[in-house]
Design a protein around this motif. Structure first.
Motif, PDB file in Angstrom:
ATOM      1  N   ALA A  65       0.809  -1.235   0.049  1.00 16.11           N
ATOM      2  CA  ALA A  65      -0.020  -0.008  -0.080  1.00 16.11           C
ATOM      3  C   ALA A  65       0.863   1.209  -0.170  1.00 16.11           C
ATOM      4  O   ALA A  65       0.537   2.338  -0.741  1.00 16.11           O
ATOM      5  N   ALA A  66       2.059   1.228   0.766  1.00 20.52           N
ATOM      6  CA  ALA A  66       2.944   2.284   0.798  1.00 20.52           C
ATOM      7  C   ALA A  66       3.550   2.612  -0.670  1.00 20.52           C
ATOM      8  O   ALA A  66       3.592   3.488  -1.129  1.00 20.52           O
ATOM      9  N   LEU A  67       3.967   1.398  -1.267  1.00 23.33           N
ATOM     10  CA  LEU A  67       4.646   1.489  -2.520  1.00 23.33           C
ATOM     11  C   LEU A  67       3.500   2.195  -3.367  1.00 23.33           C
ATOM     12  O   LEU A  67       3.970   2.725  -4.333  1.00 23.33           O
ATOM     13  N   PHE A 219      -4.658  -0.454   0.691  1.00 24.07           N
ATOM     14  CA  PHE A 219      -4.448  -1.192   1.802  1.00 24.07           C
ATOM     15  C   PHE A 219      -5.757  -2.346   1.947  1.00 24.07           C
ATOM     16  O   PHE A 219      -5.473  -3.400   2.199  1.00 24.07           O
ATOM     17  N   MET A 220      -6.907  -1.816   1.415  1.00 18.31           N
ATOM     18  CA  MET A 220      -8.089  -2.716   1.210  1.00 18.31           C
ATOM     19  C   MET A 220      -8.264  -3.172  -0.086  1.00 18.31           C
ATOM     20  O   MET A 220      -9.247  -3.932  -0.413  1.00 18.31           O
ATOM     21  N   SER A 221      -7.309  -3.073  -0.863  1.00 17.35           N
ATOM     22  CA  SER A 221      -7.367  -3.594  -2.191  1.00 17.35           C
ATOM     23  C   SER A 221      -7.606  -5.251  -2.306  1.00 17.35           C
ATOM     24  O   SER A 221      -6.940  -6.024  -1.824  1.00 17.35           O
ATOM     25  N   ALA A 234      -0.135 -12.404  -0.943  1.00 14.31           N
ATOM     26  CA  ALA A 234      -1.427 -12.211  -0.442  1.00 14.31           C
ATOM     27  C   ALA A 234      -1.549 -11.083   0.393  1.00 14.31           C
ATOM     28  O   ALA A 234      -0.401 -10.983   1.268  1.00 14.31           O
ATOM     29  N   THR A 235      -2.462 -10.187   0.375  1.00 13.78           N
ATOM     30  CA  THR A 235      -2.521  -8.990   1.443  1.00 13.78           C
ATOM     31  C   THR A 235      -3.869  -9.759   2.484  1.00 13.78           C
ATOM     32  O   THR A 235      -4.092 -10.836   2.306  1.00 13.78           O
ATOM     33  N   VAL A 236      -3.991  -9.013   3.400  1.00 10.48           N
ATOM     34  CA  VAL A 236      -5.090  -9.260   4.161  1.00 10.48           C
ATOM     35  C   VAL A 236      -6.531  -9.699   3.706  1.00 10.48           C
ATOM     36  O   VAL A 236      -6.978 -10.596   4.021  1.00 10.48           O
ATOM     37  N   GLU A 237      -6.788  -9.053   2.659  1.00  3.59           N
ATOM     38  CA  GLU A 237      -8.036  -9.264   2.048  1.00  3.59           C
ATOM     39  C   GLU A 237      -8.129 -10.439   1.545  1.00  3.59           C
ATOM     40  O   GLU A 237      -8.945 -11.272   1.358  1.00  3.59           O
ATOM     41  N   VAL A 238      -6.969 -10.927   0.476  1.00  8.24           N
ATOM     42  CA  VAL A 238      -6.953 -12.076  -0.019  1.00  8.24           C
ATOM     43  C   VAL A 238      -6.668 -13.270   0.879  1.00  8.24           C
ATOM     44  O   VAL A 238      -7.439 -14.330   0.742  1.00  8.24           O
ATOM     45  N   TRP A 239      -6.197 -13.053   2.125  1.00 11.29           N
ATOM     46  CA  TRP A 239      -6.106 -14.113   2.906  1.00 11.29           C
ATOM     47  C   TRP A 239      -7.486 -14.318   3.573  1.00 11.29           C
ATOM     48  O   TRP A 239      -7.729 -15.646   3.789  1.00 11.29           O
ATOM     49  N   LEU A 402     -20.573   8.503  10.989  1.00 15.63           N
ATOM     50  CA  LEU A 402     -21.072   7.392  11.011  1.00 15.63           C
ATOM     51  C   LEU A 402     -21.727   7.000   9.403  1.00 15.63           C
ATOM     52  O   LEU A 402     -21.718   5.933   9.032  1.00 15.63           O
ATOM     53  N   ALA A 403     -22.057   8.134   8.721  1.00 17.84           N
ATOM     54  CA  ALA A 403     -22.554   7.680   7.283  1.00 17.84           C
ATOM     55  C   ALA A 403     -21.229   7.239   6.492  1.00 17.84           C
ATOM     56  O   ALA A 403     -21.524   6.405   5.631  1.00 17.84           O
ATOM     57  N   MET A 404     -20.208   7.472   7.004  1.00 19.25           N
ATOM     58  CA  MET A 404     -18.863   7.345   6.148  1.00 19.25           C
ATOM     59  C   MET A 404     -18.204   5.876   6.476  1.00 19.25           C
ATOM     60  O   MET A 404     -17.195   5.319   6.080  1.00 19.25           O
ATOM     61  N   ALA A 405     -18.654   5.367   7.695  1.00 13.80           N
ATOM     62  CA  ALA A 405     -18.281   4.190   8.041  1.00 13.80           C
ATOM     63  C   ALA A 405     -18.048   2.981   7.230  1.00 13.80           C
ATOM     64  O   ALA A 405     -17.165   2.297   6.904  1.00 13.80           O
ATOM     65  N   PRO A 406     -19.121   2.849   6.257  1.00 13.66           N
ATOM     66  CA  PRO A 406     -18.962   1.888   5.252  1.00 13.66           C
ATOM     67  C   PRO A 406     -18.034   2.059   4.297  1.00 13.66           C
ATOM     68  O   PRO A 406     -17.450   1.138   3.683  1.00 13.66           O
ATOM     69  N   PHE A 407     -17.528   3.319   4.009  1.00 13.41           N
ATOM     70  CA  PHE A 407     -16.244   3.801   3.328  1.00 13.41           C
ATOM     71  C   PHE A 407     -15.075   3.018   3.867  1.00 13.41           C
ATOM     72  O   PHE A 407     -14.170   2.833   2.843  1.00 13.41           O
ATOM     73  N   ALA A 408     -14.959   2.796   5.238  1.00 17.95           N
ATOM     74  CA  ALA A 408     -13.637   2.317   5.700  1.00 17.95           C
ATOM     75  C   ALA A 408     -13.845   0.836   5.923  1.00 17.95           C
ATOM     76  O   ALA A 408     -12.902   0.286   6.200  1.00 17.95           O
ATOM     77  N   VAL A 409     -14.797   0.355   5.580  1.00 17.40           N
ATOM     78  CA  VAL A 409     -15.086  -0.993   5.895  1.00 17.40           C
ATOM     79  C   VAL A 409     -14.838  -2.146   4.446  1.00 17.40           C
ATOM     80  O   VAL A 409     -15.772  -1.445   3.673  1.00 17.40           O
ATOM     81  N   SER A 410     -14.035  -2.856   4.360  1.00 16.30           N
ATOM     82  CA  SER A 410     -14.047  -3.532   3.136  1.00 16.30           C
ATOM     83  C   SER A 410     -15.140  -4.305   2.645  1.00 16.30           C
ATOM     84  O   SER A 410     -16.146  -4.784   3.400  1.00 16.30           O
TER      85      SER A 410
END
Length: 570
Positions: A65-67, A219-221, A234-239, A402-410
């Motif tokens: 994610a940093a790269l 990070f959530m890709s 593997a990233t967290v999502e793939v794992w 609260l409205a933007m919470a889904p934005f941060a949840v994969s």
């Protein structure tokens, strides 16, 4: 009549309650299930003590994610400079195209990269015209060494997020007051010193905003890393996805909670930072743009234009190549032009077995889910935007957070929570087990992902409506709901329509939650169908299906562009 008047007076409160109830059922409850199944502190301690998970999964996720963020910023900043400092035909259209990441499904990026950089891809074909090949340029390495590795993941992420950086920074660049730069120059500062001391501090907040959003997204890709990296990268999502497929829900929930905690913290930082920058005023006199092709260029100007041309070539290769390759690959075979891949899709639809992926079913599902998402997400987004706009205080910011919470949840976490809760069934007193599965569950997941974009499209416009107009309507007897319906919404119609187009486009391209919820069912969508064809290494049918998806996505993008909607960043 009394009931009608009562409903009219309390309509906004009732809609707010209904929206809260829907979010509680289809978002907060599934997420709470994942938290409950995560195993508690002991499970987190086990993860943190597992060297493989910490270093190879969590560490690699943050590293890539940093790269990817650095690559996106490096590719996006020159674009912002060109759009801000030069005047040329098509500039406004090019600027509109920077909205592409929000309406282009990420699985199309994967298809485009495989079709362009792969062994049978367009790049290899073009080099073949001059007697070369990608393998020769790589010193005899396999052509596919350009793919399925970390550099490919980073470049694909830059494809997806560099336009975001360019758009945010371009908006800030056009808000710089040219008089400040001129004052610095008149006091003896050179071009470089004026840029460092005056211009750069004003651009830095926008650059940081774009970088932070890019880090969150990468990070959530999920689809890009899944297809171009797989288990080897593997990233967290793939794992998590692999654990779900292995039915190891507890471990998947633990990792999902840890990822969500970090992404929520990053999103909170973004919202706080954005709020501090929202009060900045626009420039009284933005910098004048230069002609891209001057009549009498100086050596310095000529060198600068050469640099712009080189950057344009990079843009064509990185952005244009994959998209064009997807379409060309779908109509190109070993012997030249062919429609056999589209014929394959037709045959699969007409003669395929019920367990096979049928393109007609995928197209129909995508369109139906898109309409369902639109009908659910737009009212929810408008209600939340109206509530946040009326509560112009700490409560308003809380509503927006609260409205933007889904934005941060994969989407993977939402899909996992819905699978473990609503799809498997929720036992309720008296009525028994209640299940929400199939198409309804997918539409609910899509609506959760889409409605924050409606909030972001409508909210800033509602904030700019002259309050005296609304107060006049209230003074004449209109209720809060009637004033919103008859006065405010017509004034922000472009934002509402743009939000609707965003909701539809996001549903069309959503992959993360859909690939979990559609497993073992006939509720698969076009992105899922593309992934299944690509997973079988059938590039031709995958590009044909991807081209169909591209056409539908492009149509949604045209609606967004023509109706003047835009994503606002404060």
């Amino acid at each position: 009549m009394a009931l009608r008047r009562w409903l009219d007076r309390h309509a906004l409160a009732l809609l707010a309650a209904a929206t809260s109830a829907v979010l509680a059922v289809v978002f907060y409850y599934p997420v709470a299930i994942v938290f409950a199944e995560s195993g508690g502190l002991s499970a987190f301690a086990d993860v943190l003590s597992d060297e493989f998970l910490v270093r190879e999964i969590l560490g690699f996720t943050a590293y890539q994610a940093a790269l990817s963020t650095l690559a996106s910023v490096a590719l996006g900043l020159p674009g912002a400079y060109v759009l801000s400092r030069y005047e040329f035909p098509g500039r406004q259209t090019l600027r509109s195209l920077t909205i592409l990441p929000f309406v282009m499904p990420s699985i199309l990026v994967v298809i485009g990269f495989v079709a362009f950089f792969g062994e049978q891809g367009l790049l290899n074909d073009l080099l073949g015209l001059v007697g070369l090949s990608v393998g020769e340029l790589l010193g005899g390495l396999p052509v596919d060494s350009l793919l399925y590795n970390l550099p490919a993941i980073i470049v694909a992420h830059a494809f997806y997020n560099a336009p975001l950086v360019a758009r945010v920074t371009n908006a800030a660049w056009e808000s710089v007051d040219a008089r400040e730069v001129e004052t610095a120059r008149s006091l003896g500062a050179g071009r470089f010193r004026a840029f460092v001391d005056v211009l750069a501090p004003q651009l830095l907040p926008a650059v940081l905003t774009g970088a932070l959003l890019t880090f969150i997204f990468t990070f959530m890709s999920f689809p890009i890393v899944l297809e171009l990296g797989g288990i080897g990268y593997a990233t967290v999502e793939v794992w998590i996805y692999g654990l779900v497929r292995d039915l190891d829900y507890s471990a998947a929930a633990t990792l999902a909670v840890m990822e969500t905690a970090l992404s929520l913290a990053l999103t909170y930082a973004y919202l706080r930072y954005e709020a501090r920058q929202a009060s900045a005023s626009r420039a009284a006199r933005p910098p004048a743009r230069k002609r891209l092709l001057p009549d009498d260029p100086s050596p310095r100007a000529a060198l600068e234009r050469v640099g712009v041309g080189a950057y344009g070539l990079v843009v064509v290769v990185v952005f244009g190549g994959p998209i064009v390759s997807t379409v060309l690959e779908s109509v190109t075979g070993p012997n030249g032009f062919t429609l056999r891949y589209y014929e394959f899709l037709v045959q699969r639809q007409t003669t395929g077995a019920s367990f096979q992926t049928k393109p007609g079913v995928a197209v129909w599902n995508s369109l139906a889910f898109g309409v369902g998402t639109l009908l659910a997400a737009v009212p929810m987004g408008v209600v939340v935007a109206a509530l946040a706009n009326r509560a112009r205080s700490r409560w308003g910011r809380a509503v927006e957070a609260l409205a933007m919470a889904p934005f941060a949840v994969s989407g993977v976490m939402v899909g996992l929570g819905m699978l473990r809760g609503l799809v498997f069934g929720v036992p309720l007193p008296v009525v028994g087990r209640v299940q929400v599965d199939g198409a309804l569950a997918i539409v609910a997941a899509h609506a959760v992902a889409a409605y924050p974009f409606v909030v972001r499209s409508v909210g800033p416009m509602l904030g700019n409506v002259d309050r005296r107009t609304v107060e006049s309507a209230r003074a004449l007897g209109a209720t809060r709901f009637r004033a919103l319906l008859d006065v405010e919404l017509p004034l922000v119609a472009a934002g509402v329509v743009a939000g609707a187009a965003f909701a539809f486009a996001i549903s069309i391209g959503e992959f993360d939650s859909t690939v979990i919820l559609a497993t073992g069912s006939s509720s698969y969508t076009m992105p899922v169908a593309v992934e299944r064809y690509l997973g079988n290494r059938t590039l031709g049918p995958a590009t044909a299906m991807g081209s169909v998806l591209l056409v539908v996505t492009a149509a949604s993008f045209v609606v967004v562009d023509r109706l003047g909607g835009r994503w606002e960043y404060g």
